[in-house]
Design a protein around this motif. Structure first.
Motif, PDB file in Angstrom:
ATOM      1  N   ALA A 232       0.832  -1.204   0.000  1.00 64.21           N
ATOM      2  CA  ALA A 232       0.000   0.000   0.000  1.00 64.21           C
ATOM      3  C   ALA A 232       0.871   1.260   0.000  1.00 64.21           C
ATOM      4  O   ALA A 232       0.598   2.224  -0.732  1.00 64.21           O
ATOM      5  N   ALA A 233       1.926   1.258   0.813  1.00 68.71           N
ATOM      6  CA  ALA A 233       2.823   2.415   0.855  1.00 68.71           C
ATOM      7  C   ALA A 233       3.537   2.609  -0.470  1.00 68.71           C
ATOM      8  O   ALA A 233       3.648   3.740  -0.977  1.00 68.71           O
ATOM      9  N   ALA A 234       4.029   1.517  -1.049  1.00 61.34           N
ATOM     10  CA  ALA A 234       4.729   1.616  -2.333  1.00 61.34           C
ATOM     11  C   ALA A 234       3.803   2.125  -3.430  1.00 61.34           C
ATOM     12  O   ALA A 234       4.203   2.935  -4.277  1.00 61.34           O
ATOM     13  N   SER A 235       2.543   1.681  -3.417  1.00 67.87           N
ATOM     14  CA  SER A 235       1.578   2.126  -4.422  1.00 67.87           C
ATOM     15  C   SER A 235       1.355   3.636  -4.332  1.00 67.87           C
ATOM     16  O   SER A 235       1.296   4.329  -5.346  1.00 67.87           O
ATOM     17  N   SER A 236       1.235   4.152  -3.105  1.00 65.31           N
ATOM     18  CA  SER A 236       1.067   5.592  -2.928  1.00 65.31           C
ATOM     19  C   SER A 236       2.280   6.356  -3.438  1.00 65.31           C
ATOM     20  O   SER A 236       2.157   7.366  -4.146  1.00 65.31           O
ATOM     21  N   LEU A 237       3.461   5.879  -3.103  1.00 68.05           N
ATOM     22  CA  LEU A 237       4.691   6.560  -3.520  1.00 68.05           C
ATOM     23  C   LEU A 237       4.857   6.519  -5.039  1.00 68.05           C
ATOM     24  O   LEU A 237       5.333   7.488  -5.643  1.00 68.05           O
ATOM     25  N   ILE A 238       4.461   5.418  -5.662  1.00 65.60           N
ATOM     26  CA  ILE A 238       4.520   5.332  -7.129  1.00 65.60           C
ATOM     27  C   ILE A 238       3.652   6.415  -7.756  1.00 65.60           C
ATOM     28  O   ILE A 238       4.061   7.100  -8.707  1.00 65.60           O
ATOM     29  N   ASN A 239       2.451   6.588  -7.220  1.00 69.55           N
ATOM     30  CA  ASN A 239       1.539   7.589  -7.784  1.00 69.55           C
ATOM     31  C   ASN A 239       2.010   9.018  -7.528  1.00 69.55           C
ATOM     32  O   ASN A 239       1.630   9.936  -8.262  1.00 69.55           O
ATOM     33  N   LEU A 240       2.825   9.209  -6.503  1.00 67.25           N
ATOM     34  CA  LEU A 240       3.360  10.545  -6.223  1.00 67.25           C
ATOM     35  C   LEU A 240       4.599  10.865  -7.062  1.00 67.25           C
ATOM     36  O   LEU A 240       4.927  12.032  -7.258  1.00 67.25           O
ATOM     37  N   ALA A 241       5.266   9.844  -7.554  1.00 60.53           N
ATOM     38  CA  ALA A 241       6.618  10.017  -8.112  1.00 60.53           C
ATOM     39  C   ALA A 241       6.645  10.303  -9.611  1.00 60.53           C
ATOM     40  O   ALA A 241       7.626   9.992 -10.271  1.00 60.53           O
ATOM     41  N   ASN A 242       5.588  10.916 -10.142  1.00 61.92           N
ATOM     42  CA  ASN A 242       5.580  11.187 -11.584  1.00 61.92           C
ATOM     43  C   ASN A 242       6.064  12.592 -11.913  1.00 61.92           C
ATOM     44  O   ASN A 242       5.830  13.096 -13.000  1.00 61.92           O
ATOM     45  N   ASP A 243       6.732  13.219 -10.965  1.00 66.44           N
ATOM     46  CA  ASP A 243       7.200  14.594 -11.148  1.00 66.44           C
ATOM     47  C   ASP A 243       8.552  14.728 -10.451  1.00 66.44           C
ATOM     48  O   ASP A 243       8.763  14.176  -9.366  1.00 66.44           O
ATOM     49  N   GLN A 244       9.479  15.450 -11.087  1.00 65.68           N
ATOM     50  CA  GLN A 244      10.837  15.550 -10.557  1.00 65.68           C
ATOM     51  C   GLN A 244      10.874  16.154  -9.155  1.00 65.68           C
ATOM     52  O   GLN A 244      11.631  15.690  -8.289  1.00 65.68           O
ATOM     53  N   ASN A 245      10.072  17.162  -8.905  1.00 67.67           N
ATOM     54  CA  ASN A 245      10.071  17.792  -7.584  1.00 67.67           C
ATOM     55  C   ASN A 245       9.552  16.856  -6.502  1.00 67.67           C
ATOM     56  O   ASN A 245      10.055  16.850  -5.373  1.00 67.67           O
ATOM     57  N   ARG A 246       8.539  16.061  -6.836  1.00 66.60           N
ATOM     58  CA  ARG A 246       8.016  15.126  -5.841  1.00 66.60           C
ATOM     59  C   ARG A 246       8.985  13.961  -5.619  1.00 66.60           C
ATOM     60  O   ARG A 246       9.093  13.448  -4.500  1.00 66.60           O
ATOM     61  N   VAL A 247       9.673  13.547  -6.673  1.00 64.89           N
ATOM     62  CA  VAL A 247      10.732  12.545  -6.487  1.00 64.89           C
ATOM     63  C   VAL A 247      11.813  13.107  -5.570  1.00 64.89           C
ATOM     64  O   VAL A 247      12.331  12.415  -4.684  1.00 64.89           O
ATOM     65  N   GLN A 248      12.144  14.377  -5.779  1.00 64.37           N
ATOM     66  CA  GLN A 248      13.131  15.026  -4.921  1.00 64.37           C
ATOM     67  C   GLN A 248      12.677  15.007  -3.464  1.00 64.37           C
ATOM     68  O   GLN A 248      13.482  14.805  -2.543  1.00 64.37           O
ATOM     69  N   ALA A 249      11.382  15.201  -3.246  1.00 61.72           N
ATOM     70  CA  ALA A 249      10.850  15.174  -1.876  1.00 61.72           C
ATOM     71  C   ALA A 249      11.035  13.794  -1.241  1.00 61.72           C
ATOM     72  O   ALA A 249      11.348  13.687  -0.047  1.00 61.72           O
ATOM     73  N   ILE A 250      10.835  12.740  -2.024  1.00 66.63           N
ATOM     74  CA  ILE A 250      11.052  11.377  -1.511  1.00 66.63           C
ATOM     75  C   ILE A 250      12.528  11.166  -1.183  1.00 66.63           C
ATOM     76  O   ILE A 250      12.880  10.600  -0.139  1.00 66.63           O
ATOM     77  N   ILE A 251      13.412  11.630  -2.057  1.00 73.35           N
ATOM     78  CA  ILE A 251      14.850  11.486  -1.828  1.00 73.35           C
ATOM     79  C   ILE A 251      15.276  12.274  -0.595  1.00 73.35           C
ATOM     80  O   ILE A 251      16.095  11.805   0.208  1.00 73.35           O
ATOM     81  N   ASP A 252      14.726  13.475  -0.440  1.00 72.91           N
ATOM     82  CA  ASP A 252      15.079  14.312   0.712  1.00 72.91           C
ATOM     83  C   ASP A 252      14.711  13.669   2.045  1.00 72.91           C
ATOM     84  O   ASP A 252      15.314  13.989   3.079  1.00 72.91           O
ATOM     85  N   GLU A 253      13.730  12.793   2.029  1.00 72.87           N
ATOM     86  CA  GLU A 253      13.336  12.064   3.245  1.00 72.87           C
ATOM     87  C   GLU A 253      14.097  10.746   3.376  1.00 72.87           C
ATOM     88  O   GLU A 253      13.655   9.831   4.069  1.00 72.87           O
ATOM     89  N   HIS A 254      15.250  10.667   2.695  1.00 67.91           N
ATOM     90  CA  HIS A 254      16.113   9.475   2.736  1.00 67.91           C
ATOM     91  C   HIS A 254      15.382   8.239   2.203  1.00 67.91           C
ATOM     92  O   HIS A 254      15.535   7.126   2.732  1.00 67.91           O
ATOM     93  N   GLY A 255      14.608   8.468   1.149  1.00 65.10           N
ATOM     94  CA  GLY A 255      13.833   7.371   0.587  1.00 65.10           C
ATOM     95  C   GLY A 255      14.659   6.354  -0.163  1.00 65.10           C
ATOM     96  O   GLY A 255      14.326   5.160  -0.154  1.00 65.10           O
ATOM     97  N   ALA A 256      15.749   6.780  -0.816  1.00 62.76           N
ATOM     98  CA  ALA A 256      16.528   5.858  -1.643  1.00 62.76           C
ATOM     99  C   ALA A 256      17.096   4.683  -0.846  1.00 62.76           C
ATOM    100  O   ALA A 256      16.935   3.523  -1.259  1.00 62.76           O
TER     101      ALA A 256
END
Length: 600
Positions: A232-256
């Motif tokens: 469920a968490a991965a599905s939400s993150l996939i739907n959020l990650a279609n934009d460079q700025n939002r991907v950056q937000a995931i990376i900034d939270e140590h997502g990688a």
């Protein structure tokens, strides 16, 4: 007599606070600051209500409402001190503060004043009706906030007045709060609802990010006690990650690093989703490509992609392999066997789904990245991709082919990668080329043929002189019924005949020997601009490097080049010099030949 403290005791340093303790203290301080001012305002309003000389009844009603709010603010302060999520409380507290400031101002107008001030400052019953309505709305907002902070009743479905004009933001607040403080099933439901909201439109995605939805989703992704929660968490993150700025937000939270860890060691159905998340993030952010490479995601993906592949095939053809190849295959087999032992038996469909997701992730990680393409080659990913293209069909085969296309594109622009990964005697390089040629010759899918042709063209500088197995199929495709395939074949052959290719003269002669000129002339008459462009470029290279060929004169290549549409030349300035140069070579060679025949 007072006891003087010893100097020793006075110099004992305090035990330093841990980072967690300092974070909690700072959080509590900030919450306290946000709530202390409206609480102070409520005390001042109570005092002002007692001093009122006019509208005493109305002032007492306001005081009652304010006292109710004060109790709620104090309750919120107690709950928020331990809460991990306070964004909605801050927003509501700011609105409550505005209402309380308005209340205090009205209370002050009702105090004893001079006759002149009473005439100038007029207070009406309507003012109190409006104020009481605002206080009612603030009370409803605070009641909603308290239900959110309590967290015992699951996801709050009601709508507070503060969000009446934008219900989505309240819904996001409630869902995000459930992710922080809800029970596991509430968290799963909240993550799924956020995924649905994010799927609807980009505005919803942005609200989720701005209102702090990413950190609890990443935390839920790490929860190995529930595969359902991770998915469920991965599905939400996939739907959020279609934009460079939002991907950056995931990376900034140590997502990688979190994503890399889950990819390497989780249930297969979780790995499928996480690999898709890697693909989505890498597709939309070059920084994500770098971050995932740093976390060794590429090696994990190749390992998952290779699962059950070389283990099954490594011992079948040992007699046909060199000693080095056998040793390498055995090494890979042992690694894969040890990694596969941690997996439960899975259905064939799930294994295919996992490999399909991993291949898509490798494709996106390699796209436009020389460094990642090199990493894939270094992990023996080329051999794995080639094998899957051979044995699989459908989306998995396509994703593997597109991964190879990206790697060959990177190799075309980088000589070091080209020499390291695609040496002529390399088993991996030979396997890749064999599968590309097979797709070119056997596939009935033009899109797969185009991708394979493009990959072969990118490797044009790696092939030896008079390369028969590659040039023959490419020349044949100049006459293909699909113009996109024919155009791509001409473009690839142009890379063999380009002056940048050290063997361009030999390759041009081979193209002519395979009967390429008549097929090329048909392409020059095409109505497709791209097909004509690549056809003209190839014809020019053949004329420049093999102008003596009788095939070029017999088919009237010089006349065809002279008749090239002026608009095509204007659109592609490189033709301005290339066409006259080609015509010059044809004229010199064939006029000289004709003169010698006349003298005889």
């Amino acid at each position: 007599m007072a006891v003087k403290p010893s100097s020793t005791a006075a110099t004992i340093p305090k035990k330093p606070q841990s980072l967690k303790s300092r974070t909690i203290e700072l959080h509590q301080k900030r919450i306290g600051e946000a709530l202390s001012f409206p609480i102070q305002l409520s005390d001042q309003i109570a005092a002002a209500a007692k001093e009122a000389e006019s509208f005493k009844f109305e002032c007492s009603e306001v005081a009652k409402q304010v006292e109710r709010l004060r109790q709620m603010l104090r309750s919120a302060a107690r709950l928020a001190a331990d809460a991990a999520y306070d964004r909605p409380l801050r927003r509501v507290a700011a609105e409550v503060t505005k209402t309380l400031e308005r209340s205090l101002a009205l209370m002050k107008k009702c105090r004893r004043r001079s006759a002149l001030r009473r005439v100038v400052t007029i207070v009406s019953a309507a003012d109190f009706r409006k104020l009481l309505a605002l206080l009612d709305a603030s009370a409803a907002d605070m009641k909603w906030i308290l239900s959110i902070l309590d967290g015992g009743g699951g996801i709050v479905l009601t709508l507070p007045p503060i969000a009446s004009n934008d219900p989505i933001i309240a819904w996001v607040w409630a869902l995000t709060a459930a992710l922080h403080i809800g029970q596991l099933q509430d968290k799963i439901e909240a993550a799924n609802e956020l995924a649905s909201l994010a799927r609807d439109n980009d505005r919803n995605k942005q609200i989720i990010v701005e209102e702090g939805g990413i950190p609890p989703l990443l935390k839920l992704l790490k929860d190995r006690t529930s595969s359902e929660a991770q998915i469920a968490a991965a599905s939400s993150l996939i739907n959020l990650a279609n934009d460079q700025n939002r991907v950056q937000a995931i990376i900034d939270e140590h997502g990688a690093p979190i994503i890399a860890q889950i990819l390497g060691n989780s249930a297969v159905k979780v790995q499928i989703k996480v690999a898709s998340l890697v693909a989505e993030m890498a597709q939309n952010s070059p920084l994500a490509q770098e971050e995932f490479a740093r976390e060794n995601v590429i090696r994990a993906l190749v390992t998952l992609l290779s699962f059950d592949l070389f283990v099954e095939n490594s011992m079948l053809k040992l007699g046909e392999n060199s000693i080095h190849s056998i040793v390498q295959i055995n090494k890979e087999s042992s690694v894969l066997s040890s990694s596969s032992s941690s997996y439960p038996s899975q259905s064939a469909e799930m294994k295919i789904e996992l490999k399909t997701s991993c291949a898509k992730a490798l494709w996106m990680l390699a796209r436009g990245s020389v460094a990642n393409s090199r990493r894939i080659a270094e992990t023996k990913g080329l051999l794995c991709l080639a094998k899957l293209i051979e044995v699989e069909r459908g989306e998995l085969q396509r994703n593997c082919l597109m991964s190879l296309t990206e790697i060959t594109t990177a190799a075309e622009s980088n000589a070091d990668l080209r020499r390291a990964a695609f040496k002529t005697n390399s088993p991996a390089a030979k396997g890749v080329v064999d599968q590309l040629i097979r797709i070119i010759q056997e596939s009935d899918d033009p899109s797969l043929q185009v991708a394979s042709i493009r990959a072969v063209g990118c490797l044009a500088r790696t092939f030896p002189a008079r390369e028969m197995r590659v040039l023959g199929p490419l020349v044949a495709l100049l006459g293909h019924g699909d113009e996109a395939v024919a155009a791509e074949a001409a473009a690839a052959l142009g890379k063999f005949g380009c002056p940048d290719n050290f063997l361009c003269v030999q390759h041009c002669k081979t193209i002519i020997e395979f009967g390429g000129v008549p097929l090329l002339m048909r392409l020059l008459r095409s109505n497709n601009d791209e097909a004509r462009l690549h056809g003209v470029i190839l014809a020019c290279y053949l004329a420049i490097h093999a102008g003596k060929s009788d095939d070029l004169e017999r088919e009237g290549v010089a006349g065809a080049l002279e008749g090239v549409d002026r608009a095509l030349i204007v659109q592609h300035p490189q033709l301005k010099e290339l066409i006259p140069q080609a015509i010059y070579h044809l004229t010199v060679f064939h006029h000289s030949h004709s003169g010698m025949l006349t003298q005889r």
